[in-house]
Design a protein around this motif. Structure first.
Motif, PDB file in Angstrom:
ATOM      1  N   ASP A 118     -44.428 -11.662-108.884  1.00  0.00           N
ATOM      2  CA  ASP A 118     -45.817 -11.916-108.478  1.00  0.00           C
ATOM      3  C   ASP A 118     -46.583 -10.595-108.543  1.00  0.00           C
ATOM      4  N   LEU A 119     -47.726 -10.591-109.226  1.00  0.00           N
ATOM      5  CA  LEU A 119     -48.506  -9.357-109.374  1.00  0.00           C
ATOM      6  C   LEU A 119     -48.901  -8.768-108.019  1.00  0.00           C
ATOM      7  N   ASP A 120     -49.131  -9.644-107.028  1.00  0.00           N
ATOM      8  CA  ASP A 120     -49.511  -9.163-105.699  1.00  0.00           C
ATOM      9  C   ASP A 120     -48.404  -8.361-105.027  1.00  0.00           C
ATOM     10  N   SER A 121     -47.153  -8.565-105.458  1.00  0.00           N
ATOM     11  CA  SER A 121     -46.039  -7.880-104.792  1.00  0.00           C
ATOM     12  C   SER A 121     -46.072  -6.379-104.994  1.00  0.00           C
ATOM     13  N   LYS A 122     -46.915  -5.910-105.929  1.00  0.00           N
ATOM     14  CA  LYS A 122     -47.058  -4.460-106.147  1.00  0.00           C
ATOM     15  C   LYS A 122     -47.971  -3.832-105.086  1.00  0.00           C
ATOM     16  N   LYS A 123     -48.720  -4.656-104.363  1.00  0.00           N
ATOM     17  CA  LYS A 123     -49.664  -4.134-103.368  1.00  0.00           C
ATOM     18  C   LYS A 123     -48.955  -3.838-102.048  1.00  0.00           C
ATOM     19  N   PRO A 124     -49.484  -2.878-101.260  1.00  0.00           N
ATOM     20  CA  PRO A 124     -48.912  -2.657 -99.928  1.00  0.00           C
ATOM     21  C   PRO A 124     -48.971  -3.935 -99.098  1.00  0.00           C
ATOM     22  N   PHE A 125     -47.955  -4.165 -98.276  1.00  0.00           N
ATOM     23  CA  PHE A 125     -47.877  -5.289 -97.338  1.00  0.00           C
ATOM     24  C   PHE A 125     -47.574  -6.634 -98.003  1.00  0.00           C
ATOM     25  N   TYR A 126     -47.519  -6.683 -99.347  1.00  0.00           N
ATOM     26  CA  TYR A 126     -47.092  -7.894-100.033  1.00  0.00           C
ATOM     27  C   TYR A 126     -45.736  -7.626-100.694  1.00  0.00           C
ATOM     28  N   GLY A 127     -44.956  -8.680-100.896  1.00  0.00           N
ATOM     29  CA  GLY A 127     -43.675  -8.506-101.563  1.00  0.00           C
ATOM     30  C   GLY A 127     -42.629  -9.433-100.988  1.00  0.00           C
ATOM     31  N   PRO A 128     -41.388  -9.334-101.490  1.00  0.00           N
ATOM     32  CA  PRO A 128     -40.310 -10.174-100.966  1.00  0.00           C
ATOM     33  C   PRO A 128     -39.872  -9.704 -99.587  1.00  0.00           C
ATOM     34  N   ASN A 129     -39.437 -10.624 -98.764  1.00  0.00           N
ATOM     35  CA  ASN A 129     -38.894 -10.271 -97.451  1.00  0.00           C
ATOM     36  C   ASN A 129     -37.453  -9.792 -97.583  1.00  0.00           C
ATOM     37  N   ARG A 130     -36.968  -9.151 -96.528  1.00  0.00           N
ATOM     38  CA  ARG A 130     -35.558  -8.808 -96.422  1.00  0.00           C
ATOM     39  C   ARG A 130     -34.932  -9.806 -95.454  1.00  0.00           C
ATOM     40  N   TRP A 131     -33.802 -10.376 -95.841  1.00  0.00           N
ATOM     41  CA  TRP A 131     -33.206 -11.440 -95.035  1.00  0.00           C
ATOM     42  C   TRP A 131     -31.750 -11.136 -94.711  1.00  0.00           C
ATOM     43  N   PRO A 132     -31.300 -11.548 -93.515  1.00  0.00           N
ATOM     44  CA  PRO A 132     -29.864 -11.482 -93.230  1.00  0.00           C
ATOM     45  C   PRO A 132     -29.117 -12.390 -94.200  1.00  0.00           C
ATOM     46  N   SER A 133     -27.895 -12.030 -94.505  1.00  0.00           N
ATOM     47  CA  SER A 133     -27.082 -12.865 -95.388  1.00  0.00           C
ATOM     48  C   SER A 133     -26.896 -14.256 -94.774  1.00  0.00           C
ATOM     49  N   PRO A 134     -27.046 -15.315 -95.586  1.00  0.00           N
ATOM     50  CA  PRO A 134     -26.811 -16.672 -95.049  1.00  0.00           C
ATOM     51  C   PRO A 134     -25.375 -16.869 -94.576  1.00  0.00           C
ATOM     52  N   ASP A 135     -24.471 -16.031 -95.056  1.00  0.00           N
ATOM     53  CA  ASP A 135     -23.098 -16.100 -94.555  1.00  0.00           C
ATOM     54  C   ASP A 135     -23.021 -15.638 -93.102  1.00  0.00           C
ATOM     55  N   VAL A 136     -23.912 -14.711 -92.740  1.00  0.00           N
ATOM     56  CA  VAL A 136     -23.933 -14.158 -91.379  1.00  0.00           C
ATOM     57  C   VAL A 136     -24.734 -15.055 -90.441  1.00  0.00           C
ATOM     58  N   LEU A 137     -25.910 -15.494 -90.914  1.00  0.00           N
ATOM     59  CA  LEU A 137     -26.794 -16.344 -90.100  1.00  0.00           C
ATOM     60  C   LEU A 137     -27.267 -17.527 -90.942  1.00  0.00           C
ATOM     61  N   PRO A 138     -26.448 -18.564 -91.090  1.00  0.00           N
ATOM     62  CA  PRO A 138     -26.845 -19.720 -91.906  1.00  0.00           C
ATOM     63  C   PRO A 138     -28.064 -20.435 -91.335  1.00  0.00           C
ATOM     64  N   GLY A 139     -29.008 -20.777 -92.230  1.00  0.00           N
ATOM     65  CA  GLY A 139     -30.212 -21.504 -91.819  1.00  0.00           C
ATOM     66  C   GLY A 139     -31.272 -20.647 -91.170  1.00  0.00           C
ATOM     67  N   TRP A 140     -30.984 -19.385 -90.971  1.00  0.00           N
ATOM     68  CA  TRP A 140     -31.895 -18.487 -90.239  1.00  0.00           C
ATOM     69  C   TRP A 140     -33.211 -18.288 -90.994  1.00  0.00           C
ATOM     70  N   ARG A 141     -33.095 -18.001 -92.279  1.00  0.00           N
ATOM     71  CA  ARG A 141     -34.298 -17.777 -93.093  1.00  0.00           C
ATOM     72  C   ARG A 141     -35.199 -19.009 -93.082  1.00  0.00           C
ATOM     73  N   GLU A 142     -34.612 -20.177 -93.242  1.00  0.00           N
ATOM     74  CA  GLU A 142     -35.409 -21.413 -93.301  1.00  0.00           C
ATOM     75  C   GLU A 142     -36.176 -21.630 -91.994  1.00  0.00           C
ATOM     76  N   THR A 143     -35.530 -21.354 -90.867  1.00  0.00           N
ATOM     77  CA  THR A 143     -36.200 -21.500 -89.562  1.00  0.00           C
ATOM     78  C   THR A 143     -37.394 -20.564 -89.469  1.00  0.00           C
ATOM     79  N   MET A 144     -37.201 -19.305 -89.837  1.00  0.00           N
ATOM     80  CA  MET A 144     -38.265 -18.312 -89.701  1.00  0.00           C
ATOM     81  C   MET A 144     -39.414 -18.574 -90.678  1.00  0.00           C
ATOM     82  N   GLU A 145     -39.092 -19.035 -91.863  1.00  0.00           N
ATOM     83  CA  GLU A 145     -40.157 -19.351 -92.830  1.00  0.00           C
ATOM     84  C   GLU A 145     -40.986 -20.542 -92.346  1.00  0.00           C
ATOM     85  N   LYS A 146     -40.321 -21.509 -91.731  1.00  0.00           N
ATOM     86  CA  LYS A 146     -41.056 -22.660 -91.190  1.00  0.00           C
ATOM     87  C   LYS A 146     -41.971 -22.216 -90.046  1.00  0.00           C
TER      88      LYS A 146
END
Length: 336
Positions: A118-146
């Motif tokens: 995504d072109l916006d990901s080059k801007k400050p404050f935009y970009g991919p998130n950092r997530w715990p491994s789903p092996d460590v915390l399954p379903g965690w990312r989905e909960t937080m995104e919701k």
């Protein structure tokens, strides 16, 4: 930073905050309650916001699970230059004039997901998130995104009432250059149980104002949040804000103060630890990266000219984050 505090050992009372019911069909009543709150303290409760108590409880459970991980596991997703990921205890220093150390809290930042392609990901404050491994915390990312998505909708509803309170069109803030592409940051927070002492410069979170449009805060039942309605008073008077089950505690940020020409002010607040472990979840709603924040037409006149020059949202946020967060290089040095 310009919003420092003078340590004061006393708190006068519990603050009585107005309560905005988002299910209330009488929008004029909500506008008047909100306007009164914004002129008085800049803080208010929001209830019946559409996020179920069951889901809120689930988010808190999963937040606790993350912070219970070993320190080494959390450091694998240390925050990056985009302010995504884990922030260790003492990483943030909000009130350098009065704090001996940084804040006695740890946190986790989650922004609007933007892929590397995504072109916006080059801007400050935009970009991919950092997530715990789903092996460590399954379903965690989905909960937080919701939760991130649902909190954004609550924030937009509150922004409509704020717009009406400033004699603007209800959808003024919900435009592409503002909340259409927001810098919206969900932040999980954990206070480990340190006892704060303002006279010794020890705080859960030092006195500060928030940076953006509004902040939505939900907490567990452990108190700690305090507000100071008049930051220039000598001595400053601090008031406790009671947790309210299922509600968001909403406060105004610096950009709204600039937009409104100080009609609505961002309020100084802090967190004092009382020795009990405490969890809270803050949702910081800022306009888009390229939004120009300048005095609203309804908030200026010949006798009341703009008090602040126009500024791009990204420039203001970058300065505030750099002022209050540790240089990431210190963690690299520790590793070597």
């Amino acid at each position: 930073m310009g919003n420092q505090s003078t340590p004061s050992p006393q708190v006068t009372k519990f603050s009585a905050l107005n309560c905005i019911d988002l299910s209330n069909p009488d929008i004029n009543q909500s506008v008047e309650l909100l306007k009164q709150a914004c002129l008085d303290s800049g803080f208010f409760y929001v209830v019946n916001h559409g996020i179920s108590q069951e889901f809120m409880d689930q988010v808190f459970v999963q937040s606790r699970e993350f912070f219970s991980l070993p320190h080494e596991e959390k450091m694998k997703i240390l925050r990056n230059e985009k302010h995504r990921g884990y922030t260790p205890v003492l990483d943030e220093l909000l009130d350098p004039e009065n704090q001996v150390h940084g804040d006695y809290k740890e946190g986790y930042y989650i922004g609007v997901e933007k892929g590397e392609d995504d072109l916006d990901s080059k801007k400050p404050f935009y970009g991919p998130n950092r997530w715990p491994s789903p092996d460590v915390l399954p379903g965690w990312r989905e909960t937080m995104e919701k939760f991130h998505r649902e909190a954004l909708q609550v924030g937009k509803e509150v922004a409509k009432i704020i717009a009406l309170a400033l004699d603007l069109d209800a959808n003024f803030f919900d435009q592409p250059q503002m909340l259409g592409e927001p810098i919206a940051t969900l932040r999980l927070l954990h206070y480990e149980g340190q006892v704060s002492d303002p006279l010794k410069g020890l705080y859960g979170a030092g006195a500060h104002t928030d940076y953006g449009l509004i902040t939505l805060l939900t907490t567990d039942d452990i108190p700690g949040l305090q507000i100071c309605k008049d930051r220039d008073a000598k001595p400053q008077i601090w008031e406790d804000v009671s947790p309210l089950k299922g509600a968001f505690i909403v406060n105004l940020g610096d950009m709204l103060e600039r937009w409104s020409n100080c009609v609505f002010k961002s309020t100084l607040h802090r967190v004092l630890g009382n020795g009990q472990e405490r969890f809270s979840i803050a949702y910081f709603l800022e306009p888009s990266h390229d939004c120009l924040v300048e005095c609203l037409p309804t908030c200026k006149s010949a006798t009341n000219p703009p008090k602040f020059p126009p500024i791009l949202c990204c420039d203001y946020l970058t300065k505030r984050y750099n002022d209050t967060h540790a240089d990431l290089n210190i963690y690299k040095k520790r590793e070597t």
